[in-house]
Each structure stands twice: as structure tokens, then as C-alpha cells.
Scaffold this active site. Structure first.
Site, PDB file in Angstrom:
ATOM      1  N   HIS A 250       0.783  -1.210   0.095  1.00 50.41           N
ATOM      2  CA  HIS A 250       0.088  -0.079  -0.074  1.00 50.41           C
ATOM      3  C   HIS A 250       0.944   1.298   0.122  1.00 50.41           C
ATOM      4  O   HIS A 250       0.611   2.009  -0.863  1.00 50.41           O
ATOM      5  CB  HIS A 250      -0.946   0.058   1.139  1.00 50.41           C
ATOM      6  CG  HIS A 250      -1.686  -1.218   1.109  1.00 50.41           C
ATOM      7  ND1 HIS A 250      -2.567  -1.635   0.202  1.00 50.41           N
ATOM      8  CD2 HIS A 250      -2.074  -2.189   2.168  1.00 50.41           C
ATOM      9  CE1 HIS A 250      -3.190  -2.634   0.447  1.00 50.41           C
ATOM     10  NE2 HIS A 250      -3.124  -2.868   1.608  1.00 50.41           N
TER      11      HIS A 250
ATOM     12  N   CYS B  45      -6.775  -7.334   4.065  1.00 52.29           N
ATOM     13  CA  CYS B  45      -8.141  -7.567   4.837  1.00 52.29           C
ATOM     14  C   CYS B  45      -9.081  -8.433   4.035  1.00 52.29           C
ATOM     15  O   CYS B  45     -10.091  -8.606   4.854  1.00 52.29           O
ATOM     16  CB  CYS B  45      -8.458  -5.962   4.854  1.00 52.29           C
ATOM     17  SG  CYS B  45      -8.875  -5.177   3.459  1.00 52.29           S
TER      18      CYS B  45
HETATM   19  C1  FAD Z   1      -5.100 -10.433   7.497  1.00 54.06           C
HETATM   20  C2  FAD Z   1      -4.881  -8.836   7.482  1.00 54.06           C
HETATM   21  C3  FAD Z   1      -6.081  -7.867   7.700  1.00 54.06           C
HETATM   22  C4  FAD Z   1      -5.919  -6.521   7.689  1.00 54.06           C
HETATM   23  N1  FAD Z   1      -7.073  -5.702   7.905  1.00 54.06           N
HETATM   24  C5  FAD Z   1      -6.973  -4.475   7.913  1.00 54.06           C
HETATM   25  C6  FAD Z   1      -8.159  -3.734   7.803  1.00 54.06           C
HETATM   26  O1  FAD Z   1      -9.261  -3.872   7.652  1.00 54.06           O
HETATM   27  N2  FAD Z   1      -7.890  -2.348   7.617  1.00 54.06           N
HETATM   28  C7  FAD Z   1      -6.606  -1.623   7.790  1.00 54.06           C
HETATM   29  O2  FAD Z   1      -6.511  -0.566   7.735  1.00 54.06           O
HETATM   30  N3  FAD Z   1      -5.391  -2.394   7.840  1.00 54.06           N
HETATM   31  C8  FAD Z   1      -5.724  -3.878   7.765  1.00 54.06           C
HETATM   32  N4  FAD Z   1      -4.421  -4.676   7.844  1.00 54.06           N
HETATM   33  C9  FAD Z   1      -3.054  -3.791   8.001  1.00 54.06           C
HETATM   34  C10 FAD Z   1      -2.615  -3.639   6.800  1.00 54.06           C
HETATM   35  O3  FAD Z   1      -2.701  -4.459   5.761  1.00 54.06           O
HETATM   36  C11 FAD Z   1      -1.235  -3.313   6.782  1.00 54.06           C
HETATM   37  O4  FAD Z   1      -1.301  -2.005   7.643  1.00 54.06           O
HETATM   38  C12 FAD Z   1      -0.753  -2.687   5.382  1.00 54.06           C
HETATM   39  O5  FAD Z   1      -0.418  -3.664   4.593  1.00 54.06           O
HETATM   40  C13 FAD Z   1       0.699  -1.820   5.506  1.00 54.06           C
HETATM   41  O6  FAD Z   1       1.334  -1.753   4.247  1.00 54.06           O
HETATM   42  P1  FAD Z   1       2.479  -1.369   3.922  1.00 54.06           P
HETATM   43  O7  FAD Z   1       2.700  -1.051   2.383  1.00 54.06           O
HETATM   44  O8  FAD Z   1       3.244  -0.586   4.657  1.00 54.06           O
HETATM   45  O9  FAD Z   1       3.324  -2.630   4.280  1.00 54.06           O
HETATM   46  P2  FAD Z   1       3.099  -4.263   3.839  1.00 54.06           P
HETATM   47  O10 FAD Z   1       1.739  -4.566   3.478  1.00 54.06           O
HETATM   48  O11 FAD Z   1       3.693  -4.961   4.856  1.00 54.06           O
HETATM   49  O12 FAD Z   1       3.968  -4.482   2.371  1.00 54.06           O
HETATM   50  C14 FAD Z   1       5.403  -4.306   2.268  1.00 54.06           C
HETATM   51  C15 FAD Z   1       5.894  -4.701   0.806  1.00 54.06           C
HETATM   52  O13 FAD Z   1       7.163  -4.398   0.761  1.00 54.06           O
HETATM   53  C16 FAD Z   1       7.742  -5.887   0.502  1.00 54.06           C
HETATM   54  N5  FAD Z   1       9.358  -5.877   0.714  1.00 54.06           N
HETATM   55  C17 FAD Z   1       9.591  -6.011   2.080  1.00 54.06           C
HETATM   56  N6  FAD Z   1      10.901  -5.952   2.342  1.00 54.06           N
HETATM   57  C18 FAD Z   1      11.286  -6.106   1.111  1.00 54.06           C
HETATM   58  C19 FAD Z   1      12.561  -6.042   0.388  1.00 54.06           C
HETATM   59  N7  FAD Z   1      13.559  -6.167   1.305  1.00 54.06           N
HETATM   60  N8  FAD Z   1      12.839  -5.970  -0.901  1.00 54.06           N
HETATM   61  C20 FAD Z   1      11.863  -5.634  -1.759  1.00 54.06           C
HETATM   62  N9  FAD Z   1      10.565  -5.723  -1.170  1.00 54.06           N
HETATM   63  C21 FAD Z   1      10.306  -6.127   0.149  1.00 54.06           C
HETATM   64  C22 FAD Z   1       6.759  -6.819   0.681  1.00 54.06           C
HETATM   65  O14 FAD Z   1       7.063  -8.009  -0.071  1.00 54.06           O
HETATM   66  C23 FAD Z   1       5.451  -6.253   0.759  1.00 54.06           C
HETATM   67  O15 FAD Z   1       4.825  -6.232  -0.625  1.00 54.06           O
HETATM   68  C24 FAD Z   1      -4.517  -6.028   7.758  1.00 54.06           C
HETATM   69  C25 FAD Z   1      -3.565  -6.817   7.858  1.00 54.06           C
HETATM   70  C26 FAD Z   1      -3.624  -8.266   7.621  1.00 54.06           C
HETATM   71  C27 FAD Z   1      -1.997  -9.075   7.564  1.00 54.06           C
END
Ligand code: FAD
Length: 447
Positions: A10, A42
Site C-alpha cells: 500500500h 483485509c
Molecule cells: C489479514 C490482515 C488484515 C488486515 N486488515 C486491515 C483492515 O481491515 N484495515 C486496515 O487499515 N489495515 C488492515 N491490515 C493492515 C494492513 O494490511 C497493513 O497495515 C498494510 O498492509 C501496510 O502496508 P505497507 O505497504 O506499509 O506494508 P506491507 O503490506 O507489509 O507491504 C510491504 C511490501 O514490501 C515488500 N518488501 C518487504 N521487504 C522488502 C525488501 N527487502 N525488498 C523488496 N520488497 C520488500 C513486501 O513484499 C510487501 O509487498 C490488515 C493486515 C492483515 C495481515
């Protein structure tokens, strides 16, 4: 300007979209270790429960869409080290194994979080599943039809939703948590008692206040041992929380003790050429005014957008968060924003809480149902610190109202007098939000 984005679910996806929309001349390279991006985790519990029309719709963007905006997409590439001093990243192509170096002018660090996996005996059990990404989702969904029983470890939002969906699907469900209540970090006991009753009414075994100490595979599935008992099922799912995936920048930027990276108001780290957003970042938690770790997609999306807005010049400030959230369990809507009474106690914040319960609309209507509403406030300043709602009626938007009240530093007196409409299809002459705010005002006046 050369930008490197590390990770694209995200925060990374939104940051890339914003940067390239505002600065089509920038050179942006995105490294993502998966072969998909923008997965809405989610939806996992809903998919497992058969409520997803098409799993491909759980993605709102794609490598092709970001390529069309001008990004260079390096999918299935993992960033393995970052040298902030020389602005260099090392990258491994996960398909070919090839290792390369790349350089940036500015780094957008959005690798999110990783599930907490404690080093317990049997943790590598083949029947123990995680619930975080698209790979986990496919594994869980593929298994669902074959299993008759499941143990969910962790009764936060994710475990609570999984346990509900498996119970509704007729599986034999055990929900374990080391804390003594379900959703203990999100709601006070007045609401969690009712949620626990819903689980029991649907046949879910609750093993609360029990700490898992070991796992063991057997011929029929898995046995999960806690400090108080032992439970067997076809599979177990570990959903005990997440930690920021920030080791690549350890010692190079300022962090909270848990590794969440601290930012200024413009999503810049202590090295201003490195931006961070999403689950890797700390948030400014408005109810306490302090940095906190609250991994939510809502924060990731907003922070990703802000990285794009501020990548060239610091222009748009981050407003902070109240950790506003909602969940539906067994046809009940449970929603909250800001501090609970217990959350305030845990953070050393002086707070008072009042509850009211009233039919959401007049009893002359042929149907109505109760809303249980709680409001938490600072007894000295009378500012709203949090609110929580529970009903069979959809009261989810009430959490957003409380979120705005906290964000704008409203007092309970002001909230009690906000102009909310009345119409008998929808609410009472005194809506449940006005009513709980008035109850808080009356309590504060007595004190
Ligand atoms: C089952 C579940 C249900 C959820 N439901 C909700 C909800 O209803 N509402 C809500 O607000 N939040 C919800 N969340 C929380 C939400 O999904 C997370 O807060 C959100 O995904 C965070 O987004 P992000 O992009 O910061 O990190 P992440 O989703 O952790 O994505 C990080 C990305 O970076 C990549 N990455 C990591 N390290 C490396 C590297 N070294 N090199 C290259 N790529 C890398 C990973 O592959 C991943 O694609 C939920 C989470 C889960 C697990």
C-alpha cells in the site's frame, strides 16, 4: 531525480503513483520481492469464508499500471542491504539469483511489516499457517474445504475475523490469546464481553489468558500446547501481531525501540533524503500526542500519498492518526477510534469513560436494535480521547465521527452540541453520539 522505492503493497504503491503523477520526469525504480503488488490482506478472512466475488479484485493496482505511469518495476527483486552514507542499495533478483547495486537521490522505504513468529518448539510445523500476504491467502483458502477444525492464535482483529469466518463455515474453532479478553487492545471489557458471548454462541472455544509454548505435528494435524492446556486441530494459524521490517536501516535512521522508523511531519526520517511510510513507520498518535506503532492500511495509504506530496519540497503535513477501525463479527458492527480506558491506562494517560445503551432509532419503528456506545475523555481538559460502538445496526461511521472529534481536539461539551440530524429511519432525536457525549458531560460536571 532518481528515486528507489523498497516494497510495494500500500505505502509503496501509493507513494509511486503520487510521485510519478506530480513528477513525470523523475526516474523511479520499484523493488518488490513478490510478483504482485497492492494486495488487500483485509480480504483474506472474507475469501476463506466465501465472501469474495473474485480474488483478483483483491488487488487495486499492478506492476503494469505503475509501469504505465513511468516506473521501472523490478518485481521479484529483494533489497538485501542499504548503505545510507553512499545512497546505495544491493538487490537480489529472486528468479535468476543475480545481485546488483543501485543508487538513489531519494529513498522511499516502504517494506512494511512481518508477522511475529516466536522461536517456539515446533514453530516450523507444516500445519501452522501465517496470514499476511497473497501467498498466505492462497495457502489458507486452498486448505479451507479440507479441514474440519482450526486453532487461531491471536484474538486481535485478524485472528478474530478468521475465527469468525471458520465458525460460520461450520469448522470446529479454538481461539487462543495470551491476553484475558478478545480484541483486548481495541475495546474495553463492556464490548469484549459481548463479543466473547457471540463466539461461544457460535461454538468457538475461547482459550484466553493462555500463552502458547509449543507446536507439534501429528498424523491428523497439529497440537498447540499452552501454559494451561493443549489443543488439537487440522491446522493452526498464527496471528499474534506484526513487527516493522526495518532491519535494512537499523543504526542508520532514528527508530522506536520496536524498530518503527520515526519521521517528521513530512514523512522524512532523520536522514531527510530517506522517506518512510506504512507499517515500517511510527505514527503520530493524536490521543497521546506521541509516536506510536499502529500498523494499519489507512495509515500506509495516507503516508504513501504524503511521501509523494513532499518528495521534492516539504509542503503537506501529516495530520497523525487515531487508529480508527471497525470489524464485523457475527452480524455485529464493532467500531472504535482513539483510546479505550485500558489503552489510556497502559499509556499512562488520565482518562474517564462513560457508556450508554439505547435503541438506535425510535421504538415506534417496527424494528430497532440497541447501540452500546462508550466515550473516553480527558477529565482535566474534557477533550475527547476515544470512542467505541457495538450494535447489530451498522454504526461503523460513528468511529469516523469520533476520529474527527479527536483530530480537531473537540471537548465532550462541543461534541454533545454538534448538529447531527434526526430522522426516525436512522436515529433518535438525540443520536447515540450526542447521547454518549451528554452522558460524559454530566459525569464530568459531577466530578
Ligand atoms: C489479514 C490482515 C488484515 C488486515 N486488515 C486491515 C483492515 O481491515 N484495515 C486496515 O487499515 N489495515 C488492515 N491490515 C493492515 C494492513 O494490511 C497493513 O497495515 C498494510 O498492509 C501496510 O502496508 P505497507 O505497504 O506499509 O506494508 P506491507 O503490506 O507489509 O507491504 C510491504 C511490501 O514490501 C515488500 N518488501 C518487504 N521487504 C522488502 C525488501 N527487502 N525488498 C523488496 N520488497 C520488500 C513486501 O513484499 C510487501 O509487498 C490488515 C493486515 C492483515 C495481515
Amino acid at each position: 531525480m532518481k528515486i528507489i522505492v523498497v516494497g510495494a503493497t500500500h505505502a509503496g504503491t501509493f507513494a509511486t503513483q503520487q510521485i510519478l503523477t506530480a513528477h513525470p520526469d523523475y526516474e523511479v525504480t520499484v523493488y518488490e520481492r513478490n510478483d504482485t503488488l497492492s494486495f488487500l490482506s483485509c480480504g483474506i478472512a472474507l475469501w476463506v469464508g466465501g465472501h469474495v466475488s473474485d480474488p483478483n479484485k483483491m488487488f487495486y493496482s499492478s506492476p503494469e499500471a505503475l509501469t504505465a505511469l513511468g516506473a521501472t518495476m523490478a518485481m521479484q527483486h529483494e533489497v538485501t542491504s542499504i548503505d545510507a552514507a553512499t545512497r546505495t542499495v544491493s538487490v537480489t533478483d529472486l528468479v535468476s539469483g543475480e545481485q546488483t547495486l543501485d543508487h538513489y537521490d531519494k529513498l522511499v522505504f516502504t517494506p512494511g511489516s512481518a508477522p511475529i513468529v516466536p522461536p517456539l518448539p515446533g514453530i516450523k510445523s507444516l500445519n501452522l499457517y501465517l496470514c499476511k500476504n497473497w501467498g498466505d491467502a492462497k495457502r489458507l483458502e486452498a486448505k479451507t474445504a479440507d479441514i474440519r477444525s482450526v486453532i487461531v492464535i491471536g484474538a486481535g482483529y485478524i485472528g478474530a475475523e478468521l475465527a469468525e469466518q471458520y465458525a460460520l463455515a461450520g469448522k470446529d474453532v479454538t481461539l487462543i490469546d495470551a491476553l484475558p479478553r478478545v480484541l483486548a487492545k481495541n475495546f474495553d471489557q463492556n464490548i469484549t464481553d459481548r463479543v466473547e458471548d457471540l463466539y461461544r454462541a457460535h461454538g468457538t472455544k475461547l482459550a484466553l489468558g493462555e500463552k502458547v509454548v509449543a507446536f507439534a505435528d501429528d498424523e491428523s494435524g497439529i497440537t498447540v500446547t499452552t501454559d494451561k492446556g493443549s489443543y488439537a486441530a487440522d491446522i493452526a494459524i498464527l496471528a499474534i501481531g506484526f513487527r516493522p521490517a526495518t532491519t535494512l536501516l537499523k543504526g542508520q535512521v532514528d527508530m522506536l525501540p520496536n524498530g518503527a522508523i520515526l519521521t517528521d511531519d513530512y514523512m522524512r526520517t532523520s536522514r531527510p533524503e530517506i522517506f518512510v511510510a506504512g507499517d515500517s513507520a511510527a505514527v503520530h498518535y493524536n490521543p497521546t500526542g506521541k509516536a506510536d506503532y499502529i500498523p494499519l492500511a489507512t495509515n500506509a495509504v495516507r503516508q504513501g500519498i504524503l511521501v509523494g506530496a513532499n518528495i521534492e519540497v516539504a509542503t503537506e503535513k501529516y495530520l497523525g492518526t487515531q487508529a480508527t477501525s471497525a470489524v464485523e463479527l457475527f452480524d455485529h458492527c464493532i467500531a472504535a477510534s482513539g483510546l479505550t480506558q485500558e489503552g489510556a491506562k497502559a499509556r499512562g494517560v488520565a482518562a474517564a469513560t462513560v457508556d450508554i445503551e439505547q435503541p438506535y432509532r425510535p421504538e415506534f419503528m417496527t424494528s430497532t436494535t440497541n447501540v452500546l456506545a462508550s466515550l473516553t475523555y480527558d477529565p482535566a481538559t474534557r477533550r475527547v480521547l476515544g470512542g467505541a460502538f457495538y450494535s447489530q445496526h451498522d454504526v461503523s461511521m460513528s468511529a469516523n465521527v469520533i476520529s474527527m472529534a479527536i483530530q480537531t481536539q473537540m471537548t465532550i461539551d462541543q461534541l454533545a452540541m454538534v448538529d447531527f440530524f434526526f430522522q426516525p429511519n436512522f436515529d433518535q432525536p438525540l443520536s447515540w453520539i450526542s447521547a454518549v457525549a451528554m452522558a460524559a458531560k454530566a459525569r464530568a460536571d459531577e466530578a
